[in-house]
Motif scaffolding. Structure first.
Motif, PDB file in Angstrom:
ATOM      1  N   ILE A  39       0.831  -1.208   0.000  1.00 53.74           N
ATOM      2  CA  ILE A  39       0.000   0.000   0.000  1.00 53.74           C
ATOM      3  C   ILE A  39       0.865   1.258   0.000  1.00 53.74           C
ATOM      4  O   ILE A  39       0.629   2.195  -0.771  1.00 53.74           O
ATOM      5  N   LEU A  40       1.905   1.295   0.845  1.00 51.65           N
ATOM      6  CA  LEU A  40       2.727   2.499   0.957  1.00 51.65           C
ATOM      7  C   LEU A  40       3.573   2.737  -0.298  1.00 51.65           C
ATOM      8  O   LEU A  40       3.681   3.872  -0.776  1.00 51.65           O
ATOM      9  N   TRP A  43       1.276   3.812  -3.042  1.00 53.96           N
ATOM     10  CA  TRP A  43       0.891   5.212  -2.821  1.00 53.96           C
ATOM     11  C   TRP A  43       1.984   6.159  -3.301  1.00 53.96           C
ATOM     12  O   TRP A  43       1.722   7.172  -3.957  1.00 53.96           O
ATOM     13  N   TYR A  44       3.235   5.818  -3.004  1.00 54.65           N
ATOM     14  CA  TYR A  44       4.367   6.649  -3.440  1.00 54.65           C
ATOM     15  C   TYR A  44       4.441   6.690  -4.973  1.00 54.65           C
ATOM     16  O   TYR A  44       4.640   7.770  -5.567  1.00 54.65           O
ATOM     17  N   ALA A  46       1.981   6.183  -7.074  1.00 50.14           N
ATOM     18  CA  ALA A  46       0.824   6.932  -7.569  1.00 50.14           C
ATOM     19  C   ALA A  46       1.086   8.438  -7.489  1.00 50.14           C
ATOM     20  O   ALA A  46       0.717   9.196  -8.399  1.00 50.14           O
ATOM     21  N   ARG A  47       1.721   8.875  -6.424  1.00 54.19           N
ATOM     22  CA  ARG A  47       2.062  10.295  -6.294  1.00 54.19           C
ATOM     23  C   ARG A  47       3.013  10.732  -7.406  1.00 54.19           C
ATOM     24  O   ARG A  47       2.895  11.837  -7.952  1.00 54.19           O
ATOM     25  N   LEU A  68      -4.894  11.959  -3.216  1.00 53.14           N
ATOM     26  CA  LEU A  68      -4.271  10.636  -3.124  1.00 53.14           C
ATOM     27  C   LEU A  68      -3.960  10.279  -1.676  1.00 53.14           C
ATOM     28  O   LEU A  68      -4.120   9.127  -1.255  1.00 53.14           O
ATOM     29  N   ASP A  69      -3.508  11.261  -0.913  1.00 57.27           N
ATOM     30  CA  ASP A  69      -3.230  11.019   0.501  1.00 57.27           C
ATOM     31  C   ASP A  69      -4.506  10.606   1.233  1.00 57.27           C
ATOM     32  O   ASP A  69      -4.495   9.693   2.058  1.00 57.27           O
ATOM     33  N   LEU A  72      -5.680   6.970   0.618  1.00 58.41           N
ATOM     34  CA  LEU A  72      -4.859   5.883   1.151  1.00 58.41           C
ATOM     35  C   LEU A  72      -5.651   5.017   2.126  1.00 58.41           C
ATOM     36  O   LEU A  72      -5.613   3.781   2.052  1.00 58.41           O
ATOM     37  N   ALA A  75      -8.311   2.997   0.273  1.00 54.55           N
ATOM     38  CA  ALA A  75      -7.731   1.855  -0.429  1.00 54.55           C
ATOM     39  C   ALA A  75      -7.437   0.717   0.544  1.00 54.55           C
ATOM     40  O   ALA A  75      -7.733  -0.449   0.258  1.00 54.55           O
ATOM     41  N   THR A 120     -11.999  -2.641  -3.402  1.00 49.06           N
ATOM     42  CA  THR A 120     -11.281  -1.433  -3.803  1.00 49.06           C
ATOM     43  C   THR A 120     -12.038  -0.686  -4.898  1.00 49.06           C
ATOM     44  O   THR A 120     -12.034   0.554  -4.928  1.00 49.06           O
ATOM     45  N   VAL A 142      -5.016   3.692  -9.701  1.00 44.30           N
ATOM     46  CA  VAL A 142      -4.920   2.538  -8.798  1.00 44.30           C
ATOM     47  C   VAL A 142      -4.435   1.306  -9.549  1.00 44.30           C
ATOM     48  O   VAL A 142      -3.589   0.547  -9.063  1.00 44.30           O
TER      49      VAL A 142
END
Length: 281
Positions: A39-40, A43-44, A46-47, A68-69, A72, A75, A120, A142
């Motif tokens: 997930i982390l 997320w990075y 995706a940013r 996006l934050d 998180l 998701a 999701t 995603v």
């Protein structure tokens, strides 16, 4: 006479404790860490996609970094709740009804990708509508990062010694602790490679080389079709869940059955995105 290939095929499973460390009743499992890492890191990534304006139509990313934050947690909820509920409904309903506490033991039986996919998807639709984000572009962001989570999840399956493959004499086959005395395909690693690394690379190529994010829905279709094709292929090497077995013909599995409509949906999404791109040109 035993051949070298046969000797190599009988490999011991590497002894890796599924629990990283334990403090009193609190135990940290590799399985849980895999989900957090997926997930982390996703997320990075995706940013990074959102920050690269050249990847988007008219240089306008579909979402902001702040959005996006916020997504998180949505998701994480969709993955965990959908994945666990999906596993219960698709693979282990009988056992859960007999012992409901098993529903909370995500390390005992695990998660269903198809359930996590549905969970999701619901989270994305609700979040996109609340925040004024184009739904197909939300799906694309995603879909681009999901293979990262799949890679870590399958590695965790391997560490847990679960979801192993069918009997095999291949040189890389292994004897799993819960798989009997015979060597089996390490199908978890096949899935980590195909659903994770290969699919991630293919989608990244389309994003950075073919500007796929400029055609909303294309990345989503590529992911859904790619995952379904990879899963159906690996199912020929993976042992079906004992409580279900083969559904028909001694080869059809629940994983194949659930992946088939995904493949069709992926083809439809790709065709829809291409038509929309032509119309907008």
């Amino acid at each position: 006479m035993e051949t070298i290939a046969t000797r190599l095929a009988i490999l011991p499973f590497p002894e890796i404790d599924p629990v990283i460390f334990q403090i009193g009743p609190l135990a940290v499992h590799w399985y849980g860490l895999a989900y957090v890492a997926g997930i982390l890191i996703g997320w990075y990534y995706a940013r990074r996609l959102v920050q690269n304006t050249s990847l988007w139509r008219n240089g306008e990313p579909a979402a902001t970094l702040a959005q996006l934050d916020d997504f998180l947690l949505w998701a994480a909820g969709g993955i965990v709740l959908g994945g666990r509920i999906g596993y219960i409904l698709f693979y282990d309903l009988g056992s859960i009804l007999e012992n409901p506490i098993r529903a909370l033991e995500i390390w005992n039986g695990g998660m269903s990708f198809h359930g996590g996919f549905l969970g999701t998807t619901i989270a994305m639709i609700v979040f996109a509508r609340r925040n004024g984000i184009a739904i197909w572009s939300m799906f694309d962001i995603v879909a681009a990062v999901v293979p990262i989570g799949l890679f870590f999840g399958r590695i965790a399956n391997f560490v847990n010694g679960e979801l192993w493959g069918r009997l095999s004499s291949a040189p890389w086959a292994m004897v799993f602790p819960t798989g009997g005395p015979f060597a089996r395909h390490p199908s978890q690693l096949y899935e980590a490679a195909l659903e994770g690394l290969v699919l991630l690379a293919v989608i990244a190529w389309f994003i950075y080389r073919r500007h796929a994010l400029k055609s909303p829905g294309l990345v989503t279709g590529l992911f859904v079709l790619g995952y379904a094709a990879s899963r159906i292929f690996v199912e020929f090497f993976r042992e079906p869940d004992a409580q279900i077995g083969y559904l028909a013909g001694g080869w059809l599995t629940m994983g194949m059955l659930l992946s088939l409509p995904m493949a069709l949906a992926g083809i439809w999404a790709i065709a829809r995105a291409r038509r929309a791109a032509v119309a907008a040109a």
